[in-house]
Scaffold this motif. Structure first.
Motif, mmCIF file in Angstrom:
data_model
loop_
_atom_site.group_PDB
_atom_site.id
_atom_site.type_symbol
_atom_site.label_atom_id
_atom_site.label_comp_id
_atom_site.label_asym_id
_atom_site.label_seq_id
_atom_site.Cartn_x
_atom_site.Cartn_y
_atom_site.Cartn_z
ATOM 1 N N VAL A 13 19.025 -41.860 33.207
ATOM 2 C CA VAL A 13 19.998 -42.154 34.286
ATOM 3 C C VAL A 13 21.061 -43.344 33.705
ATOM 4 N N ASP A 15 24.380 -45.564 34.961
ATOM 5 C CA ASP A 15 25.200 -45.912 36.142
ATOM 6 C C ASP A 15 26.234 -46.679 35.860
ATOM 7 N N ASN A 16 27.409 -46.569 36.426
ATOM 8 C CA ASN A 16 28.657 -47.818 36.807
ATOM 9 C C ASN A 16 29.017 -47.327 38.144
ATOM 10 N N SER A 17 30.199 -48.257 38.139
ATOM 11 C CA SER A 17 30.605 -48.245 39.708
ATOM 12 C C SER A 17 31.231 -46.820 40.323
ATOM 13 N N TYR A 19 30.554 -43.508 38.391
ATOM 14 C CA TYR A 19 29.721 -42.446 38.104
ATOM 15 C C TYR A 19 28.381 -42.783 37.655
ATOM 16 N N LYS A 20 27.501 -41.783 38.041
ATOM 17 C CA LYS A 20 26.386 -41.917 37.643
ATOM 18 C C LYS A 20 25.655 -40.616 36.793
ATOM 19 N N TYR A 22 22.922 -38.114 35.261
ATOM 20 C CA TYR A 22 21.686 -37.849 34.982
ATOM 21 C C TYR A 22 21.402 -36.990 33.809
ATOM 22 N N ILE A 42 26.702 -35.190 36.562
ATOM 23 C CA ILE A 42 27.652 -36.404 36.770
ATOM 24 C C ILE A 42 27.972 -36.255 38.189
ATOM 25 N N ASP A 44 30.314 -37.929 40.920
ATOM 26 C CA ASP A 44 31.498 -38.802 41.197
ATOM 27 C C ASP A 44 31.327 -39.668 42.510
ATOM 28 N N LYS A 45 31.050 -41.008 42.225
ATOM 29 C CA LYS A 45 30.905 -41.704 43.640
ATOM 30 C C LYS A 45 32.186 -41.602 44.587
#
Length: 79
Positions: A13, A15-17, A19-20, A22, A42, A44-45
């Motif tokens: 995993v 992570d950034n602000s 996207y994450k 896996y 991926i 998109d948060k």
């Protein structure tokens, strides 16, 4: 010349602000599916969508069948 060796431990995993990512992990879905372990996911948060990425390295003689197999894995869930 000595033995060439590349040692790298991939994180499953990242992570950034926004996207994450896996890698090689099962995903939890609302609907039970057989193919719950895509190669890369991926999410998109910001827009709350996810990209499922399948990776293949087929020989040239079975390229078409590999594309069809990878596509069929998730086509029925794309609705």
């Amino acid at each position: 010349m000595g033995t060439l060796c590349y040692k790298h431990e991939s994180q499953s995993v990242v992570d950034n602000s926004s996207y994450k990512l896996y890698y090689d992990k099962s995903i939890i879905t609302r609907q039970t599916i057989c193919n719950d372990r895509p190669d890369i996911v991926i999410p998109d948060k910001t827009i709350k969508e996810a990209y499922l990425i399948q990776v293949a390295n087929p020989h040239s003689h079975n390229l078409h069948s590999t594309i069809i197999k990878k596509h069929r894995k998730y086509t029925r869930y794309d609705q």
